[in-house]
Design a protein around this motif. Sequence first.
Motif, PDB file in Angstrom:
ATOM      1  N   ARG A 161       0.799  -1.221   0.000  1.00 21.38           N
ATOM      2  CA  ARG A 161       0.000   0.000   0.000  1.00 21.38           C
ATOM      3  C   ARG A 161       0.837   1.278   0.000  1.00 21.38           C
ATOM      4  NH1 ARG A 161      -3.668   3.414  -1.183  1.00 21.38           N
ATOM      5  NH2 ARG A 161      -4.611   4.679   0.440  1.00 21.38           N
ATOM      6  N   GLN A 162       1.999   1.275   0.680  1.00 24.40           N
ATOM      7  CA  GLN A 162       2.668   2.544   0.920  1.00 24.40           C
ATOM      8  C   GLN A 162       4.155   2.585   0.560  1.00 24.40           C
ATOM      9  OE1 GLN A 162       0.043   2.941   4.915  1.00 24.40           O
ATOM     10  NE2 GLN A 162       1.640   4.468   4.802  1.00 24.40           N
ATOM     11  N   GLU A 194      10.902  13.388   3.728  1.00 24.46           N
ATOM     12  CA  GLU A 194      10.097  13.633   2.527  1.00 24.46           C
ATOM     13  C   GLU A 194      10.988  14.075   1.368  1.00 24.46           C
ATOM     14  OE1 GLU A 194       7.014  16.617   2.913  1.00 24.46           O
ATOM     15  OE2 GLU A 194       6.371  16.336   0.843  1.00 24.46           O
ATOM     16  N   ILE A 245       5.827   5.769   2.222  1.00 26.64           N
ATOM     17  CA  ILE A 245       5.157   7.076   2.289  1.00 26.64           C
ATOM     18  C   ILE A 245       4.090   7.023   3.379  1.00 26.64           C
ATOM     19  CG2 ILE A 245       3.923   8.837   0.951  1.00 26.64           C
ATOM     20  CD1 ILE A 245       4.845   7.389  -1.614  1.00 26.64           C
ATOM     21  N   GLY A 246       4.135   7.973   4.284  1.00 26.82           N
ATOM     22  CA  GLY A 246       3.209   7.958   5.407  1.00 26.82           C
ATOM     23  C   GLY A 246       1.835   8.503   5.073  1.00 26.82           C
ATOM     24  N   ALA A 247       0.825   7.986   5.755  1.00 31.47           N
ATOM     25  CA  ALA A 247      -0.517   8.574   5.715  1.00 31.47           C
ATOM     26  C   ALA A 247      -0.637   9.537   6.901  1.00 31.47           C
ATOM     27  CB  ALA A 247      -1.570   7.482   5.803  1.00 31.47           C
ATOM     28  N   VAL A 248      -1.592  10.434   6.814  1.00 35.45           N
ATOM     29  CA  VAL A 248      -1.804  11.406   7.891  1.00 35.45           C
ATOM     30  C   VAL A 248      -2.705  10.765   8.946  1.00 35.45           C
ATOM     31  CG1 VAL A 248      -2.712  13.693   8.464  1.00 35.45           C
ATOM     32  CG2 VAL A 248      -1.471  13.335   6.317  1.00 35.45           C
ATOM     33  N   HIS A 287       7.459   9.567   7.292  1.00 36.43           N
ATOM     34  CA  HIS A 287       7.954   8.885   6.098  1.00 36.43           C
ATOM     35  C   HIS A 287       9.231   8.130   6.469  1.00 36.43           C
ATOM     36  CE1 HIS A 287       5.086  11.260   3.881  1.00 36.43           C
ATOM     37  NE2 HIS A 287       5.641  12.377   4.288  1.00 36.43           N
ATOM     38  N   ALA A 344      -5.934  15.093   3.632  1.00 37.20           N
ATOM     39  CA  ALA A 344      -5.207  13.818   3.553  1.00 37.20           C
ATOM     40  C   ALA A 344      -5.527  12.942   4.757  1.00 37.20           C
ATOM     41  CB  ALA A 344      -3.706  14.083   3.472  1.00 37.20           C
ATOM     42  N   ARG A 345      -5.722  13.584   5.911  1.00 30.43           N
ATOM     43  CA  ARG A 345      -6.131  12.829   7.103  1.00 30.43           C
ATOM     44  C   ARG A 345      -7.466  12.145   6.859  1.00 30.43           C
ATOM     45  NH1 ARG A 345      -7.800  16.371  12.224  1.00 30.43           N
ATOM     46  NH2 ARG A 345      -9.495  16.850  10.789  1.00 30.43           N
ATOM     47  N   SER A 403      -6.993   9.257   4.164  1.00 30.10           N
ATOM     48  CA  SER A 403      -6.060   8.156   4.471  1.00 30.10           C
ATOM     49  C   SER A 403      -5.291   7.663   3.247  1.00 30.10           C
ATOM     50  CB  SER A 403      -6.804   6.977   5.119  1.00 30.10           C
ATOM     51  OG  SER A 403      -7.182   7.300   6.413  1.00 30.10           O
ATOM     52  N   ILE A 404      -4.864   8.596   2.413  1.00 30.16           N
ATOM     53  CA  ILE A 404      -4.017   8.257   1.271  1.00 30.16           C
ATOM     54  C   ILE A 404      -2.596   8.688   1.624  1.00 30.16           C
ATOM     55  CG2 ILE A 404      -3.555   8.718  -1.176  1.00 30.16           C
ATOM     56  CD1 ILE A 404      -6.534   9.542  -1.428  1.00 30.16           C
ATOM     57  N   PRO A 405      -1.569   7.831   1.350  1.00 28.41           N
ATOM     58  CA  PRO A 405      -0.186   8.253   1.617  1.00 28.41           C
ATOM     59  C   PRO A 405       0.056   9.646   1.030  1.00 28.41           C
ATOM     60  CG  PRO A 405      -0.226   5.963   0.954  1.00 28.41           C
ATOM     61  CD  PRO A 405      -1.633   6.474   0.807  1.00 28.41           C
ATOM     62  N   PHE A 406       0.559  10.558   1.876  1.00 30.44           N
ATOM     63  CA  PHE A 406       0.505  11.992   1.557  1.00 30.44           C
ATOM     64  C   PHE A 406       1.877  12.654   1.563  1.00 30.44           C
ATOM     65  CE2 PHE A 406      -0.018  16.406   3.355  1.00 30.44           C
ATOM     66  CZ  PHE A 406      -0.535  16.986   2.207  1.00 30.44           C
ATOM     67  N   LEU A 407       2.139  13.427   0.516  1.00 31.34           N
ATOM     68  CA  LEU A 407       3.355  14.230   0.427  1.00 31.34           C
ATOM     69  C   LEU A 407       2.945  15.691   0.279  1.00 31.34           C
ATOM     70  CD1 LEU A 407       5.115  11.719  -1.931  1.00 31.34           C
ATOM     71  CD2 LEU A 407       5.895  12.274   0.377  1.00 31.34           C
TER      72      LEU A 407
END
Lengths: 339, 339
Positions: A8-9, A117, A190-193, A331, B98-99, B102-106
Motif C-alpha cells: 500500500r505505501q 520527505e 510514504i506515510g498517511a496522515v 515517512h 489527507a487525514r 487516508s491516502i499516503p501523503f506528500l
Amino acid sequence: MSQHRIGRQTVAFPMAPTILSSAAVVGPKEGRGPYGDHFDLVIPDALYNQESYEQAEHAIFLEACSRCMKKAQLQPKDVQAMLGGDLLNQIMAASLSARELSIPFLGLYGACSTMAESLLLGAILTDGGYASPVLCAAGSHFCTAERQYRFPLEYGNQRTPAAQWTVTGAGACMLSHQGKGLARIHLATIGAVIDMGVKDANNMGAAMAPAAADTLAAHFRDTGRAPADYDRIITGDLGQVGSSILKELMIEKHYPLSDEQYLDCGLLIFDPHEDIHAGGSGCGCSASILSAHILPKIKSGEWKRVLFMATGALLSPTTTQQGESIPGVAHALVLEGDS
Amino acid sequence: MSQHRIGRQTVAFPMAPTILSSAAVVGPKEGRGPYGDHFDLVIPDALYNQESYEQAEHAIFLEACSRCMKKAQLQPKDVQAMLGGDLLNQIMAASLSARELSIPFLGLYGACSTMAESLLLGAILTDGGYASPVLCAAGSHFCTAERQYRFPLEYGNQRTPAAQWTVTGAGACMLSHQGKGLARIHLATIGAVIDMGVKDANNMGAAMAPAAADTLAAHFRDTGRAPADYDRIITGDLGQVGSSILKELMIEKHYPLSDEQYLDCGLLIFDPHEDIHAGGSGCGCSASILSAHILPKIKSGEWKRVLFMATGALLSPTTTQQGESIPGVAHALVLEGDS
C-alpha cells in the motif's frame, strides 16, 4: 500496478540512489550536545550575524546546502533539482536559499518529517532518471519556531514537561544515481496522515507517535520484514513522550522494538542536562543527526541497514486555536551501506 | 546524465501519464464568472456550513478531491499517493484532507504554483512506476489568505490597484499510467526561484512575472521549441500587471507571445465587472481553471498542445515585514490530448 510499488505505501528504488555527501550546521546548544564535534559548523549564537532569527534560519539553511555541495565537489549549476522545506511560514528559509543557489526548486512541507520527505522524493527523481544530482535539505530554528507556533521568546512563557526544544540547525544531502557515497536508499514508505485527537501544541510527541507507528507497521507489512531486519530504527523527533508511546504501540501491533535498536534523534541531539524537557524537535533535528551521526555509522559499516523515519506534527497556530486536533505524518527510508 | 532529463530544467515523461479525471469547487464570486457553469460545485457562501474560513477552505479542498476520485471511479484505498498544498499556514487544508482520505501523503508548498508542482511530481511518480493513480490537488480561500498575508477582512483595508483577488476554490486531478483521460503530461520544466527585488505584497504579479519568463525561456531553450509550438500558453495568476510584464520580458528574450495564444487564469476566472482589481490569484485559481476550462478544451480537441504554467510568489508576512523582497517560482507542464 506500478512496477516499483510494494504494498500500500512502499516504493522500491532499483538503482538505490546514493547519498554522495551530507552536511549539518547547528546552533550553540546543539553544539554542546554529544554530537557537537560531528557537525560541519556550530554557529556561535542564535542570530549568526543576521538581523533577525528568520534571517539566521535562512543563513543556516543556505550554509548547510553550500557545504553539502562543496563536499560533493559540485557547483549549484551542476545540481539538477533542489527539494526542501522548513518550519517557517511559507518555507522561507528553503525558498530564499533556492533563490541564492539558482537550482530548479520544489518546495516541500512535511513539518518535522521534511528531511525524510525530501530524500524520498529526491530518491524518486534520481532513481527514475528525472534528475541527478539532487540536493535535499531541511532546517529549523528554535527562536523562529517558538514565535510562530507558540509564543515569542520575549514573552517568557513557561514550557510544559512534554514540550520539546526545536533544534536550531539544518541538514542537507546530495543524492545521485552514480558514484560512491555515504549510504544508499533502497526503499521508502510514504506515510498517511494519522490523527488520534491530541490537541496540545506542547505535546507534539504524542501527536506524532501514532503516525510513526502507522508508517512502521505499513513498512513491515508491505515488505514482509520485521524490526530484527534493521540494525537501527531511528525516528526523527518523537522525544521522551512520543518514543514511549511508539514503543507501546509497536508492541500492540506485534512489531516490538528493542531498546538497543530503537533510537530517536530528538533524544540524541542535546546534552540531557540542558533545559530541553522532552527532547529535541524540528526539521533540523533529524536532518542534522542524519548527517552527523547516522550516515557516518552506515559509512563505517557499523550499521549495515537502518530505517530512518522522520516524523511531523501537522499543526498551525490557527487550527490549534480553532480547536482542531494535531495530525501526524511519518515517512521512512531504508538506508544501507554503499559498498 | 539522467535519462529523462532535457537541458537544465526540463524532464520528459516517456509514458505520458494521463489525467483520468479532474474536479473544481469554487466560491460564489468565482461561480458568477465566465466559467461558473463549468465548475463541479459552486458553494453558496464563503463559510460553506463551517465555523471558520479555514475550515471552509479545508472542506472545499476535500470536496474537490472527493469529486475527482468519484469521477475516476476510484476509492481512497485505490489511490497510491496524494500530493498537494495550499496557502494556509502549514498547508492545513491539504493536510487535514489527507487525514480524512487516508491516502499516503506528500505535502507541497509552491505558493500559487502548487497545482503545477503537484502535477509535475505526480507525473514523475506515475511515469517512473512509483505510484499510480496519484491524486494532485491545490486550493485557496480569499478570506483566509487576506487574514494571513495582509489584513483580516474585518479591518476593511483598501486594496491597491495592483492587488489581486485570491480565488476561493480548489482543483484536483487524478494521474494514472494507464487508461484514457482528459489529457496527457509529456514534459515538465522545473522552475528556479527568481527575485527581481519587488517588495510590495500587494503587487504579486510583478513579483512572479520574472520567474514565469525565466521558466518559459528555459522551457524553449531546453526543448528547442518556440511559442508557436503551443496552441495556448497559460499562466496561473499573473493578473493584469504580471501578464503585461511577462509579455514584455518574453519579447526581450526573443520568444514573443501572441495575444491570442497567451492566457492567464487570473484574468479568466472572474467577471471583470467584479471588484477584483488586477485579477485572480491563489493556488485555487489555476487549479480550478485547469479543471473547468483547460482540460475540457484539450479533451475536445480544440487545443492540441498547451503549456500550463502556474506561478507562485514566495513571501510570508514575516519576511515582508523584515524588508525581504518577494521571490517567485513557476513550473510548466506540457499537456496534450489523450487520443
